[in-house]
Design a protein around this motif. Structure first.
Motif, PDB file in Angstrom:
ATOM      1  N   LYS A 219      13.205   3.464  -7.155  1.00 22.95           N
ATOM      2  CA  LYS A 219      14.490   2.844  -7.844  1.00 22.95           C
ATOM      3  C   LYS A 219      15.212   3.762  -8.772  1.00 22.95           C
ATOM      4  O   LYS A 219      16.467   3.827  -8.784  1.00 22.95           O
ATOM      5  CB  LYS A 219      14.000   1.767  -8.793  1.00 22.95           C
ATOM      6  CG  LYS A 219      14.033   0.343  -8.448  1.00 22.95           C
ATOM      7  CD  LYS A 219      13.563  -0.601  -9.536  1.00 22.95           C
ATOM      8  CE  LYS A 219      13.151  -1.829  -9.000  1.00 22.95           C
ATOM      9  NZ  LYS A 219      12.942  -2.636 -10.141  1.00 22.95           N
ATOM     10  N   ARG A 220      14.557   4.690  -9.283  1.00 22.70           N
ATOM     11  CA  ARG A 220      15.022   5.679 -10.133  1.00 22.70           C
ATOM     12  C   ARG A 220      15.893   6.593  -9.246  1.00 22.70           C
ATOM     13  O   ARG A 220      16.967   7.061  -9.500  1.00 22.70           O
ATOM     14  CB  ARG A 220      13.932   6.336 -10.949  1.00 22.70           C
ATOM     15  CG  ARG A 220      14.526   7.148 -12.009  1.00 22.70           C
ATOM     16  CD  ARG A 220      13.683   7.933 -12.882  1.00 22.70           C
ATOM     17  NE  ARG A 220      13.607   9.248 -12.369  1.00 22.70           N
ATOM     18  CZ  ARG A 220      12.899  10.232 -12.642  1.00 22.70           C
ATOM     19  NH1 ARG A 220      11.718   9.950 -13.592  1.00 22.70           N
ATOM     20  NH2 ARG A 220      12.870  11.478 -12.325  1.00 22.70           N
ATOM     21  N   ALA A 221      15.366   7.109  -8.160  1.00 25.32           N
ATOM     22  CA  ALA A 221      15.917   7.949  -7.231  1.00 25.32           C
ATOM     23  C   ALA A 221      17.415   7.478  -6.773  1.00 25.32           C
ATOM     24  O   ALA A 221      18.078   8.126  -6.446  1.00 25.32           O
ATOM     25  CB  ALA A 221      14.967   8.310  -6.217  1.00 25.32           C
ATOM     26  N   ALA A 222      17.323   6.196  -6.589  1.00 23.46           N
ATOM     27  CA  ALA A 222      18.733   5.297  -6.158  1.00 23.46           C
ATOM     28  C   ALA A 222      19.804   5.821  -6.834  1.00 23.46           C
ATOM     29  O   ALA A 222      21.123   5.817  -6.301  1.00 23.46           O
ATOM     30  CB  ALA A 222      18.434   4.194  -5.926  1.00 23.46           C
ATOM     31  N   SER A 223      19.382   6.038  -8.206  1.00 21.44           N
ATOM     32  CA  SER A 223      20.492   6.366  -9.084  1.00 21.44           C
ATOM     33  C   SER A 223      20.843   7.844  -9.387  1.00 21.44           C
ATOM     34  O   SER A 223      21.680   8.112 -10.232  1.00 21.44           O
ATOM     35  CB  SER A 223      20.182   5.754 -10.568  1.00 21.44           C
ATOM     36  OG  SER A 223      19.196   6.107 -11.099  1.00 21.44           O
ATOM     37  N   GLU A 224      20.112   8.806  -8.874  1.00 23.10           N
ATOM     38  CA  GLU A 224      20.290  10.170  -8.673  1.00 23.10           C
ATOM     39  C   GLU A 224      20.586  10.690  -7.350  1.00 23.10           C
ATOM     40  O   GLU A 224      19.904  11.319  -6.916  1.00 23.10           O
ATOM     41  CB  GLU A 224      19.128  10.640  -9.152  1.00 23.10           C
ATOM     42  CG  GLU A 224      18.574  10.159 -10.649  1.00 23.10           C
ATOM     43  CD  GLU A 224      17.022  10.500 -11.213  1.00 23.10           C
ATOM     44  OE1 GLU A 224      16.383  11.005 -10.396  1.00 23.10           O
ATOM     45  OE2 GLU A 224      17.102  10.987 -12.176  1.00 23.10           O
TER      46      GLU A 224
ATOM     47  N   TRP B 261      14.047  14.163  -3.037  1.00 21.03           N
ATOM     48  CA  TRP B 261      13.384  12.694  -3.152  1.00 21.03           C
ATOM     49  C   TRP B 261      12.973  12.451  -1.850  1.00 21.03           C
ATOM     50  O   TRP B 261      11.845  11.757  -1.721  1.00 21.03           O
ATOM     51  CB  TRP B 261      14.343  11.631  -3.522  1.00 21.03           C
ATOM     52  CG  TRP B 261      14.065  10.287  -3.135  1.00 21.03           C
ATOM     53  CD1 TRP B 261      14.654   9.407  -2.341  1.00 21.03           C
ATOM     54  CD2 TRP B 261      12.678   9.628  -3.683  1.00 21.03           C
ATOM     55  NE1 TRP B 261      13.911   8.232  -2.232  1.00 21.03           N
ATOM     56  CE2 TRP B 261      12.537   8.249  -3.057  1.00 21.03           C
ATOM     57  CE3 TRP B 261      11.570   9.995  -4.513  1.00 21.03           C
ATOM     58  CZ2 TRP B 261      11.729   7.513  -3.302  1.00 21.03           C
ATOM     59  CZ3 TRP B 261      10.615   9.113  -4.604  1.00 21.03           C
ATOM     60  CH2 TRP B 261      10.506   7.931  -4.059  1.00 21.03           C
ATOM     61  N   LEU B 262      13.713  12.788  -0.648  1.00 18.80           N
ATOM     62  CA  LEU B 262      13.474  12.562   0.676  1.00 18.80           C
ATOM     63  C   LEU B 262      12.057  12.987   0.942  1.00 18.80           C
ATOM     64  O   LEU B 262      10.949  12.438   1.508  1.00 18.80           O
ATOM     65  CB  LEU B 262      14.452  12.775   1.609  1.00 18.80           C
ATOM     66  CG  LEU B 262      15.679  11.925   1.569  1.00 18.80           C
ATOM     67  CD1 LEU B 262      16.729  12.515   2.415  1.00 18.80           C
ATOM     68  CD2 LEU B 262      15.453  10.526   1.693  1.00 18.80           C
ATOM     69  N   TYR B 263      11.743  14.327   0.728  1.00 17.24           N
ATOM     70  CA  TYR B 263      10.413  15.107   1.111  1.00 17.24           C
ATOM     71  C   TYR B 263       9.486  14.431   0.159  1.00 17.24           C
ATOM     72  O   TYR B 263       8.301  14.433   0.593  1.00 17.24           O
ATOM     73  CB  TYR B 263      10.579  16.419   0.985  1.00 17.24           C
ATOM     74  CG  TYR B 263       9.449  17.103   1.944  1.00 17.24           C
ATOM     75  CD1 TYR B 263       8.902  16.830   3.088  1.00 17.24           C
ATOM     76  CD2 TYR B 263       8.836  18.127   0.801  1.00 17.24           C
ATOM     77  CE1 TYR B 263       7.860  17.314   3.443  1.00 17.24           C
ATOM     78  CE2 TYR B 263       7.628  18.584   1.518  1.00 17.24           C
ATOM     79  CZ  TYR B 263       6.988  18.159   2.643  1.00 17.24           C
ATOM     80  OH  TYR B 263       5.888  18.930   3.269  1.00 17.24           O
ATOM     81  N   ALA B 264       9.777  14.160  -1.009  1.00 14.80           N
ATOM     82  CA  ALA B 264       8.670  13.741  -1.946  1.00 14.80           C
ATOM     83  C   ALA B 264       7.851  12.350  -1.490  1.00 14.80           C
ATOM     84  O   ALA B 264       7.047  12.203  -1.392  1.00 14.80           O
ATOM     85  CB  ALA B 264       9.171  13.535  -3.317  1.00 14.80           C
ATOM     86  N   ARG B 265       8.950  11.642  -0.927  1.00 10.77           N
ATOM     87  CA  ARG B 265       8.677  10.196  -0.504  1.00 10.77           C
ATOM     88  C   ARG B 265       7.724  10.538   0.579  1.00 10.77           C
ATOM     89  O   ARG B 265       6.837   9.871   1.035  1.00 10.77           O
ATOM     90  CB  ARG B 265       9.814   9.251  -0.239  1.00 10.77           C
ATOM     91  CG  ARG B 265       9.185   7.858   0.401  1.00 10.77           C
ATOM     92  CD  ARG B 265      10.472   7.007   0.479  1.00 10.77           C
ATOM     93  NE  ARG B 265       9.741   5.726   0.517  1.00 10.77           N
ATOM     94  CZ  ARG B 265       9.889   4.660  -0.169  1.00 10.77           C
ATOM     95  NH1 ARG B 265      10.759   4.803  -1.365  1.00 10.77           N
ATOM     96  NH2 ARG B 265       9.566   3.697   0.047  1.00 10.77           N
TER      97      ARG B 265
END
Length: 136
Positions: free
Chosen positions: A34-39, A46-50
Motif C-alpha cells: 500500500k505504501r509503495a503504491a504511493s511512491e 519495490w519490485l525486487y523487494a516484493r
C-alpha cells in the motif's frame, strides 16, 4: 546504492518488522505494498523487494531448514532478528534466484549484517551462507 541493494534493504525491513511484531509476513508485505503504491519513484526497488519476500513466503520451510542445518548448533529463534532476516534473503537468492551470483548474495547480506546487526553478525552470516552455497 543499486536498486537491488535498496530492494534487499526493503525486504529486510519487511521481514524484520514482521518478526519483531509477530505478524505474518504476508500481512506486513501487504501494508508495505500500500505504501509503495504511493511512491512511484521507488518502484524499481519495490519490485525486487516484493519478489524476495514472496519467494521467502513460498519457500520458508526449506529456507529455514537450510539455515538451521548450516548454522552449526544455532537455533533460528536464538539468532538476532536482523541476522535471521538476512539469512532468509541470502538463502533465497542462493537457492531460488539464478539471476543473482552467489558471491553477490553473500556479500550483500554480510555488508548489511555489518551495518545493522551485532559485531559478530557479518562473520556469522558469511559462514552460514557460504556453507549453504557449498551444499547447493
Amino acid at each position: 546504492m543499486s536498486a537491488r541493494t535498496k530492494a534487499r534493504k526493503r525486504a529486510l525491513d519487511i521481514l524484520f518488522s514482521s518478526d519483531v511484531r509477530g505478524d505474518e509476513i504476508a500481512v506486513t508485505l501487504a501494508a508495505e505494498a500500500k505504501r509503495a503504491a504511493s511512491e512511484p519513484a521507488r518502484e524499481a526497488s519495490w519490485l525486487y523487494a516484493r519478489e524476495i519476500v514472496d519467494g521467502i513466503i513460498d519457500h520458508r520451510g526449506d529456507i529455514d531448514e537450510s539455515i538451521v542445518t548450516h548454522s552449526r548448533d544455532w537455533k533460528l529463534e536464538r539468532m538476532p532478528a536482523v541476522d535471521r532476516a538476512l539469512l532468509r534473503i541470502g538463502v533465497w537468492e542462493i537457492l531460488y534466484n539464478d539471476e543473482v551470483p552467489t558471491a553477490v548474495a553473500i556479500d550483500e547480506a554480510v555488508e548489511l549484517a555489518k551495518e545493522l546487526s551485532t559485531e559478530d553478525s557479518g562473520a556469522f552470516v558469511h559462514g552460514v551462507l557460504a556453507r549453504v552455497a557449498r551444499s547447493s
